[in-house]
Scaffold this motif. Structure first.
Motif, PDB file in Angstrom:
ATOM      1  N   ASN A 184     -10.610  10.939 -11.529  1.00 61.16           N
ATOM      2  CA  ASN A 184      -9.411  11.212 -12.320  1.00 61.16           C
ATOM      3  C   ASN A 184      -8.179  10.953 -11.464  1.00 61.16           C
ATOM      4  O   ASN A 184      -8.190  11.210 -10.259  1.00 61.16           O
ATOM      5  CB  ASN A 184      -9.402  12.659 -12.808  1.00 61.16           C
ATOM      6  N   PRO A 185      -7.094  10.461 -12.057  1.00 66.76           N
ATOM      7  CA  PRO A 185      -5.874  10.215 -11.277  1.00 66.76           C
ATOM      8  C   PRO A 185      -5.346  11.498 -10.639  1.00 66.76           C
ATOM      9  O   PRO A 185      -5.507  12.594 -11.167  1.00 66.76           O
ATOM     10  CB  PRO A 185      -4.891   9.673 -12.323  1.00 66.76           C
ATOM     11  N   SER A 186      -4.710  11.333  -9.481  1.00 65.86           N
ATOM     12  CA  SER A 186      -4.104  12.456  -8.769  1.00 65.86           C
ATOM     13  C   SER A 186      -2.841  11.953  -8.084  1.00 65.86           C
ATOM     14  O   SER A 186      -2.527  10.754  -8.126  1.00 65.86           O
ATOM     15  CB  SER A 186      -5.083  13.026  -7.737  1.00 65.86           C
ATOM     16  N   ALA A 187      -2.132  12.852  -7.433  1.00 58.60           N
ATOM     17  CA  ALA A 187      -0.892  12.454  -6.765  1.00 58.60           C
ATOM     18  C   ALA A 187      -1.155  11.416  -5.684  1.00 58.60           C
ATOM     19  O   ALA A 187      -0.387  10.460  -5.524  1.00 58.60           O
ATOM     20  CB  ALA A 187      -0.208  13.680  -6.179  1.00 58.60           C
ATOM     21  N   LYS A 188      -2.239  11.585  -4.911  1.00 59.43           N
ATOM     22  CA  LYS A 188      -2.523  10.657  -3.820  1.00 59.43           C
ATOM     23  C   LYS A 188      -3.317   9.437  -4.267  1.00 59.43           C
ATOM     24  O   LYS A 188      -3.235   8.377  -3.627  1.00 59.43           O
ATOM     25  CB  LYS A 188      -3.270  11.395  -2.710  1.00 59.43           C
ATOM     26  N   LEU A 189      -4.088   9.587  -5.319  1.00 58.86           N
ATOM     27  CA  LEU A 189      -4.856   8.466  -5.883  1.00 58.86           C
ATOM     28  C   LEU A 189      -4.468   8.330  -7.353  1.00 58.86           C
ATOM     29  O   LEU A 189      -5.201   8.749  -8.252  1.00 58.86           O
ATOM     30  CB  LEU A 189      -6.356   8.706  -5.702  1.00 58.86           C
ATOM     31  N   PRO A 190      -3.300   7.736  -7.603  1.00 54.54           N
ATOM     32  CA  PRO A 190      -2.754   7.709  -8.968  1.00 54.54           C
ATOM     33  C   PRO A 190      -3.453   6.700  -9.864  1.00 54.54           C
ATOM     34  O   PRO A 190      -4.283   5.911  -9.424  1.00 54.54           O
ATOM     35  CB  PRO A 190      -1.294   7.322  -8.733  1.00 54.54           C
ATOM     36  N   GLU A 191      -3.083   6.729 -11.116  1.00 55.61           N
ATOM     37  CA  GLU A 191      -3.625   5.778 -12.084  1.00 55.61           C
ATOM     38  C   GLU A 191      -3.162   4.368 -11.718  1.00 55.61           C
ATOM     39  O   GLU A 191      -1.993   4.134 -11.393  1.00 55.61           O
ATOM     40  CB  GLU A 191      -3.152   6.128 -13.493  1.00 55.61           C
ATOM     41  N   ARG A 192      -4.091   3.413 -11.800  1.00 55.06           N
ATOM     42  CA  ARG A 192      -3.787   2.005 -11.531  1.00 55.06           C
ATOM     43  C   ARG A 192      -4.201   1.190 -12.756  1.00 55.06           C
ATOM     44  O   ARG A 192      -5.332   1.296 -13.223  1.00 55.06           O
ATOM     45  CB  ARG A 192      -4.563   1.506 -10.307  1.00 55.06           C
ATOM     46  N   ASP A 193      -3.276   0.384 -13.255  1.00 57.34           N
ATOM     47  CA  ASP A 193      -3.596  -0.446 -14.414  1.00 57.34           C
ATOM     48  C   ASP A 193      -3.514  -1.939 -14.113  1.00 57.34           C
ATOM     49  O   ASP A 193      -3.651  -2.765 -15.000  1.00 57.34           O
ATOM     50  CB  ASP A 193      -2.691  -0.106 -15.595  1.00 57.34           C
ATOM     51  N   ARG A 194      -3.308  -2.262 -12.827  1.00 59.06           N
ATOM     52  CA  ARG A 194      -3.254  -3.662 -12.404  1.00 59.06           C
ATOM     53  C   ARG A 194      -3.402  -3.712 -10.890  1.00 59.06           C
ATOM     54  O   ARG A 194      -3.181  -2.702 -10.209  1.00 59.06           O
ATOM     55  CB  ARG A 194      -1.934  -4.322 -12.822  1.00 59.06           C
ATOM     56  N   ILE A 207      -2.332  -4.471  -7.017  1.00 55.18           N
ATOM     57  CA  ILE A 207      -1.090  -4.386  -6.226  1.00 55.18           C
ATOM     58  C   ILE A 207       0.007  -3.754  -7.079  1.00 55.18           C
ATOM     59  O   ILE A 207       1.092  -4.311  -7.273  1.00 55.18           O
ATOM     60  CB  ILE A 207      -0.642  -5.761  -5.696  1.00 55.18           C
ATOM     61  N   SER A 208      -0.265  -2.550  -7.575  1.00 51.11           N
ATOM     62  CA  SER A 208       0.613  -1.940  -8.572  1.00 51.11           C
ATOM     63  C   SER A 208       1.995  -1.595  -8.026  1.00 51.11           C
ATOM     64  O   SER A 208       2.921  -1.357  -8.811  1.00 51.11           O
ATOM     65  CB  SER A 208      -0.049  -0.690  -9.148  1.00 51.11           C
ATOM     66  N   GLY A 209       2.144  -1.570  -6.708  1.00 45.32           N
ATOM     67  CA  GLY A 209       3.455  -1.285  -6.146  1.00 45.32           C
ATOM     68  C   GLY A 209       4.458  -2.418  -6.269  1.00 45.32           C
ATOM     69  O   GLY A 209       5.657  -2.218  -6.055  1.00 45.32           O
ATOM     70  N   GLU A 210       3.984  -3.600  -6.599  1.00 42.72           N
ATOM     71  CA  GLU A 210       4.877  -4.757  -6.759  1.00 42.72           C
ATOM     72  C   GLU A 210       5.227  -4.952  -8.236  1.00 42.72           C
ATOM     73  O   GLU A 210       4.350  -4.898  -9.108  1.00 42.72           O
ATOM     74  CB  GLU A 210       4.202  -6.026  -6.239  1.00 42.72           C
ATOM     75  N   ASP A 211       6.492  -5.208  -8.503  1.00 43.99           N
ATOM     76  CA  ASP A 211       6.961  -5.399  -9.874  1.00 43.99           C
ATOM     77  C   ASP A 211       6.913  -6.888 -10.223  1.00 43.99           C
ATOM     78  O   ASP A 211       7.925  -7.593 -10.199  1.00 43.99           O
ATOM     79  CB  ASP A 211       8.387  -4.861 -10.016  1.00 43.99           C
ATOM     80  N   PHE A 212       5.720  -7.370 -10.558  1.00 51.49           N
ATOM     81  CA  PHE A 212       5.565  -8.786 -10.861  1.00 51.49           C
ATOM     82  C   PHE A 212       6.261  -9.166 -12.170  1.00 51.49           C
ATOM     83  O   PHE A 212       6.796 -10.271 -12.293  1.00 51.49           O
ATOM     84  CB  PHE A 212       4.090  -9.156 -10.905  1.00 51.49           C
ATOM     85  N   ALA A 213       6.272  -8.265 -13.148  1.00 50.25           N
ATOM     86  CA  ALA A 213       6.988  -8.546 -14.395  1.00 50.25           C
ATOM     87  C   ALA A 213       8.477  -8.717 -14.120  1.00 50.25           C
ATOM     88  O   ALA A 213       9.127  -9.614 -14.687  1.00 50.25           O
ATOM     89  CB  ALA A 213       6.747  -7.423 -15.395  1.00 50.25           C
ATOM     90  N   GLY A 214       9.020  -7.859 -13.242  1.00 44.86           N
ATOM     91  CA  GLY A 214      10.421  -7.997 -12.871  1.00 44.86           C
ATOM     92  C   GLY A 214      10.701  -9.312 -12.158  1.00 44.86           C
ATOM     93  O   GLY A 214      11.745  -9.944 -12.367  1.00 44.86           O
TER      94      GLY A 214
END
Length: 295
Positions: A126-136, A138-145
Motif C-alpha cells: 500500500n502507498p505510504s509517505a516513503k513509498l508513495p503511489e507511482r503511476d508512471r 521516473i515519477s519525479g520528472e514532469d514529462f507532460a510539462g
C-alpha cells in the motif's frame, strides 16, 4: 567532482568502524554514487543535496523492503541526513558485476529482467509517505510539462490524447522500482546480481516497471526485444500481464520529447552507438506499436 568531502568520509569510517576511506571513482558520469574502499572491502556511497531528503528516504525504505522480500538489491549499511553529515547519504554494499549494456540482445538476459520485475511485483504494498503511489516511471520528472514547454511531435500528442481518458484495469498494488532499465541493473557474467537506484520506488501497478523495461529493451535493441521481457515476466508471475499496450504507452511518454538526457545516460552505460536519432526512431516505433494495440 573530486569526491565526497572529509566530513562524509569520516562518517563512512565510523559506520564501518574502520580507518582510512579511499575514493575509488564516481560511478555515474564521474560523480555520485561513489565507489569507496574501506576496511579491506568496497562499498557504495550515494551523496545528495539538502532537497533530496525525500528521495533518499524512499531509497532507504525500498532497500529495506527489498532485503526482507528476497529481491536482489544491495544491503543497506548506513544512512544519515542529520547535522553531523549535512547532506543526505546512503551507504550500501557493493554488489558484483556491471551495469554496462551489451551491444547485442541476449534472450536469456531480457527474460531475466522480466522475471526479476515479476519477483518484485509479488510483494503487495500500500502507498505510504516513503513509498508513495507511482503511476508512471521516473515519477519525479514532469514529462507532460516538458511536452508543453518544449513542443511535442504529433505522435506524442496523439498518445497523450488517447490515454488521457483511459484507465487500466484495476490491479493489486505492488512494490515497484519506478526506474527500471538496464542502467539500474548489475550483471556478473550472465547472472543478474542486483537492482540499484531505488529513489523512484513505491507502490503501483506492475505495468509501471514492465512498461519501463520493455521500452528500454526497445531503445537498446529494437522493438522485438520487448517481447522477451514480457515473456520472462509472465513465466515468473504465472499469469498474463494486464494492459501491456497501455503501460507501454505510459513508459514511452515517460521520456523527454527529444529524449533529453537519455542518450548520454545510455552512452555512459557503454552504448555510444545509440545516438539520439536512432533512439528517437526506436522510441517512436515502440509507441506506434503500443498505440496500434490500444486503438
Amino acid at each position: 567532482m573530486s569526491g565526497p568531502d572529509a566530513v562524509v568520509l569520516r562518517w563512512v569510517a565510523g559506520v564501518l568502524a574502520c580507518g582510512a576511506v579511499t575514493v575509488v571513482r564516481g560511478l555515474r558520469e564521474g560523480g555520485s554514487p561513489w565507489l569507496l574502499e574501506a576496511g579491506g572491502r568496497e562499498v557504495v556511497l550515494r551523496v545528495g543535496q539538502p532537497g533530496d531528503a525525500p528521495s533518499f528516504a524512499t531509497e532507504i525504505a525500498a532497500l529495506s523492503l527489498a532485503a526482507g522480500a528476497g529481491v536482489p538489491a544491495p544491503s543497506l549499511l548506513g544512512h544519515d541526513s542529520g547535522p553531523a553529515v549535512g547532506l543526505p547519504v546512503v551507504l550500501t554494499e557493493r554488489l558484483p558485476g556491471t551495469s554496462r549494456i551489451p551491444r547485442q540482445p541476449d534472450q536469456l538476459r531480457l527474460r531475466a529482467l522480466g522475471a526479476v520485475a515479476a519477483q518484485l511485483h509479488s510483494v503487495l504494498l500500500n502507498p505510504s509517505a516513503k513509498l508513495p503511489e507511482r503511476d508512471r516511471p521516473i515519477s519525479g520528472e514532469d514529462f507532460a510539462g516538458m511536452r508543453q514547454r518544449e513542443g511535442a511531435s504529433r505522435l506524442l500528442r496523439e498518445a497523450d490524447a488517447l490515454i488521457a481518458g483511459m484507465q487500466p484495469a484495476a490491479e493489486r498494488t505492488v512494490f515497484v522500482h519506478g526506474d527500471l532499465w538496464h542502467g539500474n541493473t548489475l550483471w556478473a557474467g550472465d547472472s543478474l546480481s542486483g537492482l540499484v537506484d531505488w529513489d523512484c520506488a513505491g507502490a503501483g501497478a506492475p505495468g509501471v516497471d514492465l512498461g519501463s523495461l520493455r521500452c528500454d529493451a526497445a531503445l537498446c535493441f529494437g522493438t522485438a526485444a520487448a517481447a522477451e521481457v514480457l515473456r520472462g515476466w509472465e513465466e515468473e508471475a504465472g499469469w498474463p500481464a494486464a494492459d501491456v499496450a497501455y503501460w507501454d504507452t505510459v513508459a514511452a511518454l515517460a521520456t523527454p520529447p527529444d529524449l533529453g538526457w537519455f542518450p548520454a545516460a545510455i552512452a555512459d552505460q557503454g552504448r555510444p552507438d545509440l545516438d539520439r536519432a536512432l533512439l528517437l526512431e526506436r522510441r517512436d516505433s515502440f509507441l506506434r506499436e503500443a498505440l496500434a494495440h490500444l486503438a
